[in-house]
Design an enzyme around this catalytic site. Structure first.
Site, PDB file in Angstrom:
ATOM      1  CG  ASP A  33     125.010  36.890  58.939  1.00  0.00           C
ATOM      2  OD1 ASP A  33     124.129  35.915  59.371  1.00  0.00           O
ATOM      3  OD2 ASP A  33     124.709  37.872  58.488  1.00  0.00           O
ATOM      4  CB  SER A  82      93.023  30.760  40.630  1.00  0.00           C
ATOM      5  OG  SER A  82      91.791  30.378  40.004  1.00  0.00           O
ATOM      6  CG  LEU A  83      92.708  31.209  46.241  1.00  0.00           C
ATOM      7  CD1 LEU A  83      93.876  32.032  47.206  1.00  0.00           C
ATOM      8  CD2 LEU A  83      92.231  29.986  47.113  1.00  0.00           C
ATOM      9  CD  GLU A 113      97.704  29.987  54.172  1.00  0.00           C
ATOM     10  OE1 GLU A 113      98.340  29.753  53.084  1.00  0.00           O
ATOM     11  OE2 GLU A 113      97.773  28.984  55.007  1.00  0.00           O
ATOM     12  CE  LYS A 115      95.212  35.904  46.553  1.00  0.00           C
ATOM     13  NZ  LYS A 115      96.151  36.373  45.599  1.00  0.00           N
ATOM     14  CG  ASP A 117     101.430  41.496  45.077  1.00  0.00           C
ATOM     15  OD1 ASP A 117     101.286  41.017  44.005  1.00  0.00           O
ATOM     16  OD2 ASP A 117     101.974  42.899  44.816  1.00  0.00           O
ATOM     17  NE  ARG A 136      97.367  29.137  39.603  1.00  0.00           N
ATOM     18  CZ  ARG A 136      96.761  29.802  38.610  1.00  0.00           C
ATOM     19  NH1 ARG A 136      97.125  31.059  38.216  1.00  0.00           N
ATOM     20  NH2 ARG A 136      95.461  29.780  38.695  1.00  0.00           N
ATOM     21  CE1 TYR A 227     100.269  28.368  47.661  1.00  0.00           C
ATOM     22  CE2 TYR A 227     101.436  30.589  48.175  1.00  0.00           C
ATOM     23  CZ  TYR A 227     100.868  29.917  47.398  1.00  0.00           C
ATOM     24  OH  TYR A 227     100.812  30.163  45.990  1.00  0.00           O
ATOM     25  CE  LYS A 315      93.137  40.613  45.901  1.00  0.00           C
ATOM     26  NZ  LYS A 315      92.784  40.417  44.328  1.00  0.00           N
ATOM     27  CB  CYS A 409     115.288  77.601  43.612  1.00  0.00           C
ATOM     28  SG  CYS A 409     114.606  76.973  45.051  1.00  0.00           S
ATOM     29  CB  CYS A 412     115.538  80.628  47.153  1.00  0.00           C
ATOM     30  SG  CYS A 412     116.744  79.594  46.111  1.00  0.00           S
ATOM     31  CB  CYS A 427     117.913  75.002  44.736  1.00  0.00           C
ATOM     32  SG  CYS A 427     118.316  76.417  45.441  1.00  0.00           S
ATOM     33  CB  CYS A 432     117.507  77.549  49.072  1.00  0.00           C
ATOM     34  SG  CYS A 432     115.570  76.947  48.723  1.00  0.00           S
TER      35      CYS A 432
HETATM   36  S1  IVH Z   1      96.701  28.851  48.131  1.00  0.00           S
HETATM   37  C1  IVH Z   1      93.748  26.391  46.070  1.00  0.00           C
HETATM   38  N1  IVH Z   1      97.751  30.351  49.578  1.00  0.00           N
HETATM   39  O1  IVH Z   1      96.872  33.297  45.268  1.00  0.00           O
HETATM   40  C2  IVH Z   1      94.830  27.234  46.685  1.00  0.00           C
HETATM   41  N2  IVH Z   1      97.697  30.855  47.448  1.00  0.00           N
HETATM   42  O2  IVH Z   1      94.555  33.241  43.326  1.00  0.00           O
HETATM   43  C3  IVH Z   1      95.415  27.967  45.906  1.00  0.00           C
HETATM   44  N3  IVH Z   1      98.659  33.156  46.688  1.00  0.00           N
HETATM   45  O3  IVH Z   1      98.048  31.272  42.584  1.00  0.00           O
HETATM   46  C4  IVH Z   1      96.607  28.609  46.394  1.00  0.00           C
HETATM   47  N4  IVH Z   1      99.031  33.785  48.708  1.00  0.00           N
HETATM   48  O4  IVH Z   1      99.891  32.809  43.955  1.00  0.00           O
HETATM   49  C5  IVH Z   1      97.329  30.188  48.421  1.00  0.00           C
HETATM   50  N5  IVH Z   1      98.657  31.897  51.412  1.00  0.00           N
HETATM   51  C6  IVH Z   1      98.500  31.612  49.929  1.00  0.00           C
HETATM   52  C7  IVH Z   1      98.597  32.504  49.019  1.00  0.00           C
HETATM   53  C8  IVH Z   1      98.117  32.183  47.597  1.00  0.00           C
HETATM   54  C9  IVH Z   1      99.257  33.990  47.534  1.00  0.00           C
HETATM   55  C10 IVH Z   1      98.212  33.171  45.472  1.00  0.00           C
HETATM   56  C11 IVH Z   1      99.118  32.145  44.580  1.00  0.00           C
HETATM   57  C12 IVH Z   1      97.550  31.504  43.853  1.00  0.00           C
HETATM   58  C13 IVH Z   1      96.684  32.560  43.708  1.00  0.00           C
HETATM   59  C14 IVH Z   1      95.568  32.249  43.737  1.00  0.00           C
END
Ligand code: IVH
Length: 670
Positions: A33, A82-83, A113, A115, A117, A136, A227, A315, A409, A412, A427, A432
């Site tokens: 570093d 979205s998924l 992979e 998911k 947060d 997004r 991703y 999930k 406390c 004690c 305390c 104590c």
């Molecule tokens: S792929 C069609 N890969 O999940 C593919 N999404 O519900 C859509 N997310 O908005 C995204 N990890 O914020 C993908 N390894 C991952 C992810 C991922 C988290 C989130 C992402 C997306 C949401 C979809």
């Protein structure tokens, strides 16, 4: 500008970019570093002499844009989908059944992979340079957060190895996250400043990216994993896995836990493994994303309105749930701090039964307006203690009771005080029993005296039986006393006596740390021992003189002086000495000097530590970690598959040592 300077600027930019790539993408840093910082500062200096030379992709140009008044909107050229979710094994099997049926095939190759947060973003690179980054949003339009995204160190401003035959424009997608430890630290600071805490990494990432002033974002420890891609010109790749490899090659960090899984059984096994590892990962994940690997098959499957048919989020069981607070009790810690703990109706959160949650301190209780009888949302995030996220106000009946930490406390009965400006109530009674137990637990713990077998339960028993009143009593325990305890076999008693004996020779900095002086952590303990060598000298030095030592501030100095001014503490130290505990500076301190003035170079793959850990270690011991071998090099440490550096060392007659020899060299001998 002179040609020399111009060349040097080019060179430094390339080097820094290369080092970023090795550090973030390959997780295999090539320099320390300190060395990186030196190159960075040199570039900054040169650029300030030649401001015209600054380009937006220079590694120095991460922060500096003026605050915005509003965010512009960005239309994603391909919607960010979205998924669909699966909440259990049956649902993910149904996803696999549907997909196999649609494709009329027996087994599908998936890529799994984590998911993350966090917050999904899209980055657009034009001719290899970052041009626009957006959130997004609703999937069709998002907010332009380019200036903020640039402050994330893992985001390349310029792609690495970018081949323009792939097209001038590359859209990439990923998730901005905040690691758990960073989130906890950020929340600590926010609590001190009376700012609302972030309930989860997603909120922290979103709150940090949606700042009009990029300097605020720059101060937030954000990270990113890529991703996927959006629109990507002429890229001709066959599979999702290939896309990820392409991203990696181009300097965009992908997640190393990504795996190909053939068929649904492997997917389920992956999910199990990730669920087990979840707690130990540095970042929060809430499931795994399962994607059909072949792009041709993805296309065949197509998309619904908002989500693709070729992917699914499998999930983990929820990490948040609702429950009722039955009571709030104050717990007394090692330094006497009273921590309010909520006792709740037990709930199963992510596979763990939770019935207690920390409420931190009185200010937190007041800010969240948490009352006994309240229904609350609680969450278990990673390996941290469960927390109350919020009160469900709609469930209040009027029978709830407010709570105040007690003025005496609970253990004690002594007075408790809350000094002006401090968040904690304490305390004040040093004797104590609760404090005594916690102090002894700390003293015996792994990082302090490391007395194996002397855990919480045993210490509680010993204190309750009056066999331990302070840490020094440990060294006067005998076999008979131990063997007389509940569920203590003669053999275990014997082992504990042995472990106690072993701990007598621990280094002085560990003893000092074990004493539990406020603000004296492991690092400060080492500094103090190094500077003063004996405990007497530390005890006799005035707070002013303590502060002449680098890194010792008024808070530490005051606390150390206060500790030694207390005659009870002095008596305990004398009794520790009588009990045979080592109080001479010993080898641990010498080892702090062992690399003073020495230059080391690492080559090949190391087994025990990562390259950067080794380098940090070298620097913490006064040495220097260099990237190339010269006649000034003192040691070359060779791992597996050493490269030309080892040859060079032989040529120059520089001493070559193995990783084990290196470890033996730096490890404090106890
Ligand atoms: S792929 C069609 N890969 O999940 C593919 N999404 O519900 C859509 N997310 O908005 C995204 N990890 O914020 C993908 N390894 C991952 C992810 C991922 C988290 C989130 C992402 C997306 C949401 C979809």
């Amino acid at each position: 500008m002179q040609q020399d300077d111009s060349n040097r600027i080019q060179y430094l930019r390339q080097e820094l970019q290369r080092h970023n790539y090795h550090y973030y993408v390959l997780d295999d840093p090539q320099v320390s570093d300190a060395e990186y910082d030196r190159l960075y500062r040199e570039l900054q200096d040169l650029e300030s002499q030649h401001p015209d030379s600054i380009t937006p992709d220079s590694p120095t140009q991460r922060v500096g844009a003026a605050p915005l008044r509003v965010f512009n909107t960005v239309v994603h050229s391909l919607p960010m989908l979205s998924l669909d979710n699966s909440l259990n094994e049956g649902e993910i099997r149904a996803f696999d059944d549907r997909t196999r049926k649609a494709l009329n095939t027996a087994t599908i190759e998936y890529v799994c992979e984590p998911k993350f947060d966090g917050l999904a973003v899209e980055l657009v690179y034009e001719n290899g340079l970052l041009s626009v980054a957006s959130t997004r949003g609703d999937g069709v339009t998002g907010e332009d957060v380019t200036q903020n995204i640039k402050t994330i160190r893992a985001v390349p401003l310029k792609l690495y190895n970018y081949d323009t035959s792939a097209g001038a424009r590359l859209e990439v997608r990923g998730e901005v996250i905040m690691e758990k430890a960073n989130l906890a630290r950020l929340n600590e600071t926010r609590a001190l400043n009376n700012e609302p805490l972030f309930a989860n990494p997603r909120n922290a990432a979103a709150g940090s990216l949606r700042q009009l002033d990029p300097t605020v974002t720059a101060a937030r420890p954000l990270d990113i994993y890529f991703y996927g891609i959006g629109h990507a010109g002429n890229l001709s790749l066959a599979s999702h896995f290939d896309i990820l490899q392409y991203l990696k090659k181009t300097g965009l960090k992908i997640n190393p836990l990504t795996e190909k899984c053939l068929g649904i059984e492997q997917v389920i096994a992956y999910h199990h493994r990730m669920q087990e590892r979840r707690e130990t990962l540095p970042y929060d994940i809430d499931g795994v994303v399962v994607k059909v690997n072949s792009l041709a098959l993805q296309e065949k499957l197509g998309i619904r309105t908002r989500s693709p048919r070729w992917a699914n989020a499998y999930k983990f069981p929820a990490s948040q749930d609702m429950t009722q607070i039955i009571d709030i009790k104050a717990q007394v810690g090692r330094t006497g701090v009273l921590t309010p703990v909520a006792e709740m109706m037990p709930v199963n959160i992510g596979g763990v039964i939770v019935s207690r949650a920390t409420l931190h301190n009185q200010d937190e209780i007041d800010r969240k307006d948490i009352r006994i009888g309240d229904w609350v949302i609680i969450q278990r995030a990673g390996d941290v203690i469960p927390e109350v996220v919020q009160v469900i106000h709609s469930k209040r009946t009027g029978a709830e009771r407010k709570y105040q930490l007690p003025e005496t406390c609970p253990v004690c009965g002594s007075l408790t005080v809350r000094p002006e400006g401090e968040a904690a109530r304490r305390c004040v009674n040093m004797s104590c029993p609760a404090q005594i137990k916690e102090r002894i637990i700390h003293f015996a713990s792994k990082d302090a005296m490391d007395i194996e077998g002397m855990g919480e339960k045993l210490i509680h028993q010993l204190v309750d039986k009056n066999l331990l009143r302070n840490v020094a009593d440990i060294y006067f325990l005998n076999r008979e006393q131990l063997a007389g305890l509940e569920r203590m076999a003669a053999k275990s008693a014997e082992n504990i006596i042995k472990a106690i004996d072993n701990s007598r020779s621990r280094s002085l900095d560990r003893v000092l740390f074990g004493l539990g002086i406020r603000y004296v952590g492991e690092h400060v303990a080492r500094i103090l021992v190094k500077a003063f060598e004996t405990i007497e000298k530390i005890a006799q030095t005035s707070p002013e003189d303590l502060q002449t030592v680098y890194e010792i501030g008024p808070q530490v100095a005051g606390s150390v002086a206060e500790f030694f001014a207390n005659s009870e503490n002095v008596q305990i130290i004398n009794r520790l000495k009588e009990g045979g505990v080592n109080f001479s500076a010993g080898t641990a301190v010498k080892s702090a000097d062992v690399l003073k003035g020495k230059t080391l170079v690492f080559t090949g793959a190391l087994q025990r530590y990562s390259r950067s850990e080794c380098e940090r270690l070298v620097e913490s011991l006064g040495g220097r970690a260099a990237s190339s071998v010269s006649k000034n090099t003192d040691f070359v440490v060779v791992g597996e598959g050493p490269g030309s550096k080892a040859d060079k060392a032989r040529e120059l007659g520089v001493k070559i040592i193995t990783e084990d020899e290196f470890i033996a060299l730096v490890q404090p001998k106890q």
